[in-house]
Design an enzyme around this catalytic site. Structure first.
Site, PDB file in Angstrom:
ATOM      1  N   ARG A 218      -0.269  14.021  -6.668  1.00 38.61           N
ATOM      2  CA  ARG A 218       0.612  12.938  -6.237  1.00 38.61           C
ATOM      3  C   ARG A 218       1.152  12.146  -7.417  1.00 38.61           C
ATOM      4  O   ARG A 218       0.440  11.826  -8.357  1.00 38.61           O
ATOM      5  CB  ARG A 218      -0.136  11.985  -5.296  1.00 38.61           C
ATOM      6  CG  ARG A 218      -0.377  12.593  -3.940  1.00 38.61           C
ATOM      7  CD  ARG A 218      -1.200  11.686  -3.085  1.00 38.61           C
ATOM      8  NE  ARG A 218      -2.538  11.504  -3.616  1.00 38.61           N
ATOM      9  CZ  ARG A 218      -3.473  10.776  -3.020  1.00 38.61           C
ATOM     10  NH1 ARG A 218      -3.199  10.142  -1.907  1.00 38.61           N
ATOM     11  NH2 ARG A 218      -4.668  10.675  -3.546  1.00 38.61           N
TER      12      ARG A 218
ATOM     13  N   CYS B  13      -7.288   9.140   7.037  1.00 38.80           N
ATOM     14  CA  CYS B  13      -5.916   8.649   6.855  1.00 38.80           C
ATOM     15  C   CYS B  13      -5.416   7.826   8.037  1.00 38.80           C
ATOM     16  O   CYS B  13      -4.760   6.796   7.840  1.00 38.80           O
ATOM     17  CB  CYS B  13      -4.974   9.822   6.618  1.00 38.80           C
ATOM     18  SG  CYS B  13      -5.439  10.810   5.183  1.00 38.80           S
TER      19      CYS B  13
ATOM     20  N   CYS C  85     -10.343  13.612   7.872  1.00 37.48           N
ATOM     21  CA  CYS C  85     -10.057  12.646   6.809  1.00 37.48           C
ATOM     22  C   CYS C  85     -10.026  11.255   7.429  1.00 37.48           C
ATOM     23  O   CYS C  85     -10.263  11.093   8.625  1.00 37.48           O
ATOM     24  CB  CYS C  85      -8.732  12.983   6.140  1.00 37.48           C
ATOM     25  SG  CYS C  85      -7.340  12.938   7.278  1.00 37.48           S
TER      26      CYS C  85
ATOM     27  N   LYS D   3      -3.657   5.057  -8.346  1.00 39.59           N
ATOM     28  CA  LYS D   3      -2.443   4.394  -7.855  1.00 39.59           C
ATOM     29  C   LYS D   3      -2.093   3.206  -8.746  1.00 39.59           C
ATOM     30  O   LYS D   3      -0.936   3.022  -9.129  1.00 39.59           O
ATOM     31  CB  LYS D   3      -2.632   3.936  -6.404  1.00 39.59           C
ATOM     32  CG  LYS D   3      -2.662   5.079  -5.405  1.00 39.59           C
ATOM     33  CD  LYS D   3      -2.776   4.569  -3.966  1.00 39.59           C
ATOM     34  CE  LYS D   3      -2.832   5.755  -3.000  1.00 39.59           C
ATOM     35  NZ  LYS D   3      -3.100   5.326  -1.606  1.00 39.59           N
TER      36      LYS D   3
ATOM     37  N   GLY E 267      -1.195  16.200   1.735  1.00 37.78           N
ATOM     38  CA  GLY E 267      -2.271  16.973   1.109  1.00 37.78           C
ATOM     39  C   GLY E 267      -2.414  16.701  -0.383  1.00 37.78           C
ATOM     40  O   GLY E 267      -2.542  17.631  -1.173  1.00 37.78           O
TER      41      GLY E 267
ATOM     42  N   GLU F 240       1.611  10.619   3.230  1.00 36.60           N
ATOM     43  CA  GLU F 240       1.718  11.228   4.560  1.00 36.60           C
ATOM     44  C   GLU F 240       0.579  12.198   4.824  1.00 36.60           C
ATOM     45  O   GLU F 240       0.214  12.995   3.963  1.00 36.60           O
ATOM     46  CB  GLU F 240       3.041  11.984   4.647  1.00 36.60           C
ATOM     47  CG  GLU F 240       3.235  12.735   5.946  1.00 36.60           C
ATOM     48  CD  GLU F 240       4.620  13.391   6.012  1.00 36.60           C
ATOM     49  OE1 GLU F 240       5.139  13.817   4.968  1.00 36.60           O
ATOM     50  OE2 GLU F 240       5.173  13.441   7.107  1.00 36.60           O
ATOM     51  N   CYS F 241       0.014  12.122   6.020  1.00 33.65           N
ATOM     52  CA  CYS F 241      -1.000  13.074   6.459  1.00 33.65           C
ATOM     53  C   CYS F 241      -0.710  13.365   7.919  1.00 33.65           C
ATOM     54  O   CYS F 241      -1.124  12.621   8.800  1.00 33.65           O
ATOM     55  CB  CYS F 241      -2.401  12.476   6.279  1.00 33.65           C
ATOM     56  SG  CYS F 241      -3.700  13.524   6.959  1.00 33.65           S
TER      57      CYS F 241
ATOM     58  N   HIS G 252       0.947   4.789   1.029  1.00 34.05           N
ATOM     59  CA  HIS G 252       0.174   5.680   1.912  1.00 34.05           C
ATOM     60  C   HIS G 252       0.811   7.058   1.861  1.00 34.05           C
ATOM     61  O   HIS G 252       1.996   7.208   2.158  1.00 34.05           O
ATOM     62  CB  HIS G 252       0.182   5.141   3.345  1.00 34.05           C
ATOM     63  CG  HIS G 252      -0.565   6.013   4.319  1.00 34.05           C
ATOM     64  ND1 HIS G 252      -1.902   5.813   4.630  1.00 34.05           N
ATOM     65  CD2 HIS G 252      -0.172   7.099   5.033  1.00 34.05           C
ATOM     66  CE1 HIS G 252      -2.290   6.744   5.504  1.00 34.05           C
ATOM     67  NE2 HIS G 252      -1.264   7.535   5.758  1.00 34.05           N
TER      68      HIS G 252
ATOM     69  N   ASP H 266      -5.164  16.646  -7.710  1.00 37.07           N
ATOM     70  CA  ASP H 266      -4.360  15.616  -7.053  1.00 37.07           C
ATOM     71  C   ASP H 266      -2.993  15.638  -7.707  1.00 37.07           C
ATOM     72  O   ASP H 266      -2.857  15.286  -8.875  1.00 37.07           O
ATOM     73  CB  ASP H 266      -5.031  14.244  -7.213  1.00 37.07           C
ATOM     74  CG  ASP H 266      -4.358  13.168  -6.367  1.00 37.07           C
ATOM     75  OD1 ASP H 266      -3.179  13.356  -5.973  1.00 37.07           O
ATOM     76  OD2 ASP H 266      -5.002  12.155  -6.097  1.00 37.07           O
TER      77      ASP H 266
ATOM     78  N   ARG I  28       0.835  -1.193   0.000  1.00 37.32           N
ATOM     79  CA  ARG I  28       0.000   0.000   0.000  1.00 37.32           C
ATOM     80  C   ARG I  28       0.868   1.241   0.000  1.00 37.32           C
ATOM     81  O   ARG I  28       1.687   1.435   0.902  1.00 37.32           O
ATOM     82  CB  ARG I  28      -0.914   0.044   1.222  1.00 37.32           C
ATOM     83  CG  ARG I  28      -1.722   1.339   1.270  1.00 37.32           C
ATOM     84  CD  ARG I  28      -2.835   1.292   2.272  1.00 37.32           C
ATOM     85  NE  ARG I  28      -3.540   2.558   2.358  1.00 37.32           N
ATOM     86  CZ  ARG I  28      -4.481   2.982   1.497  1.00 37.32           C
ATOM     87  NH1 ARG I  28      -4.826   2.212   0.484  1.00 37.32           N
ATOM     88  NH2 ARG I  28      -5.072   4.138   1.641  1.00 37.32           N
TER      89      ARG I  28
HETATM   90 ZN   LIG Z   1      -5.589  12.799   5.957  1.00 40.84          ZN
END
Ligand SMILES: [Zn+2]
Length: 220
Positions: A144, A84, A82, A170, A109, A70-71, A68, A142, A66
């Site tokens: 990312r 997360c 959220c 993803k 973010g 960062e949050c 993930h 987005d 996965r």
């Molecule tokens: Zn979050």
């Protein structure tokens, strides 16, 4: 069309025993890397028995992974804006059970950074949704990229994976960087009063495969 991701190398690896606030504990081996294209300090956590992933159950033949993002507010402080924190907690346990890697990506973010994320929260309080807020601040919906995630997987010898995610972007991006996603495994849904609008927006705007009717009991 897959483009091979630029090569990264494992820089160091070290054992890291984990214990979460609810008492869940597991052993991880954490990896750092040289050569990640965005220059950020992303981490890979090896969890469970990734050498023989799920062979006992005769099912999954590739490690469960996965990415993930960062949050800080959700992962560390338990923010209810959220999902997360619960997503991260769920992912660690499911990967530890199945064998695989959690990739902790330092792209806060949806890639716009921590301060911009908080500015986007302030905008959302005036009525715009999470994607519109990013755009209003001059960012993409987005931003990312998963190229570093692909580089890390290749460096770990995990170019063939089962992907724990509801986010089609993803899988799309990882495949584009030469990772073979043989299975996409949905995560649980972690709904609270404070994040329901955010989750609905992710389904509507981000094509996330969340079934909000199936509320799991994992939320605190
Ligand atoms: Zn979050």
């Amino acid at each position: 069309m897959a483009t091979p991701a630029p090569t990264a190398m494992i820089r160091t690896q070290v054992d890291l025993p984990l214990r979460f606030a609810d008492g869940y504990a597991t052993d991880a081996r954490v990896f750092t890397f040289d050569g990640l294209v965005d220059g950020r300090e992303h981490l890979a956590f090896a969890l469970g028995d990734r050498t023989a992933p799920c062979q006992a159950r005769g099912r999954r033949t590739a490690p469960l992974i996965r990415p993930h993002s960062e949050c800080l507010t959700g992962d560390v402080f338990g923010s209810q804006r959220c999902d997360c924190g619960p997503q991260l907690r769920e992912a660690v346990e499911r990967i530890a059970d199945a064998g695989g890697y959690l990739l902790y990506l330092r792209q806060e973010g949806r890639g716009i950074g921590l301060y911009s994320k908080l500015e986007a929260y302030a905008l959302q309080d005036t009525g715009v949704d999470t994607y519109e807020a990013n755009v209003a601040l001059g960012h993409g919906e987005d931003e990312r990229s998963y190229v570093a995630a692909a580089q890390m997987l290749h460096a770990l010898g995990a170019s063939r994976v089962a992907l724990l995610s509801n986010n089609p972007d993803k899988a799309r991006q990882l495949r584009g960087w030469g990772v073979s996603v043989v299975e996409q495994v949905p995560t649980g849904v972690h709904v609270s009063d404070a994040n329901i609008r955010y989750l609905e927006t992710k389904v509507r705007r981000g094509e996330h495969a969340l079934d909000l009717a199936l509320v799991t009991s994992r939320t605190r």
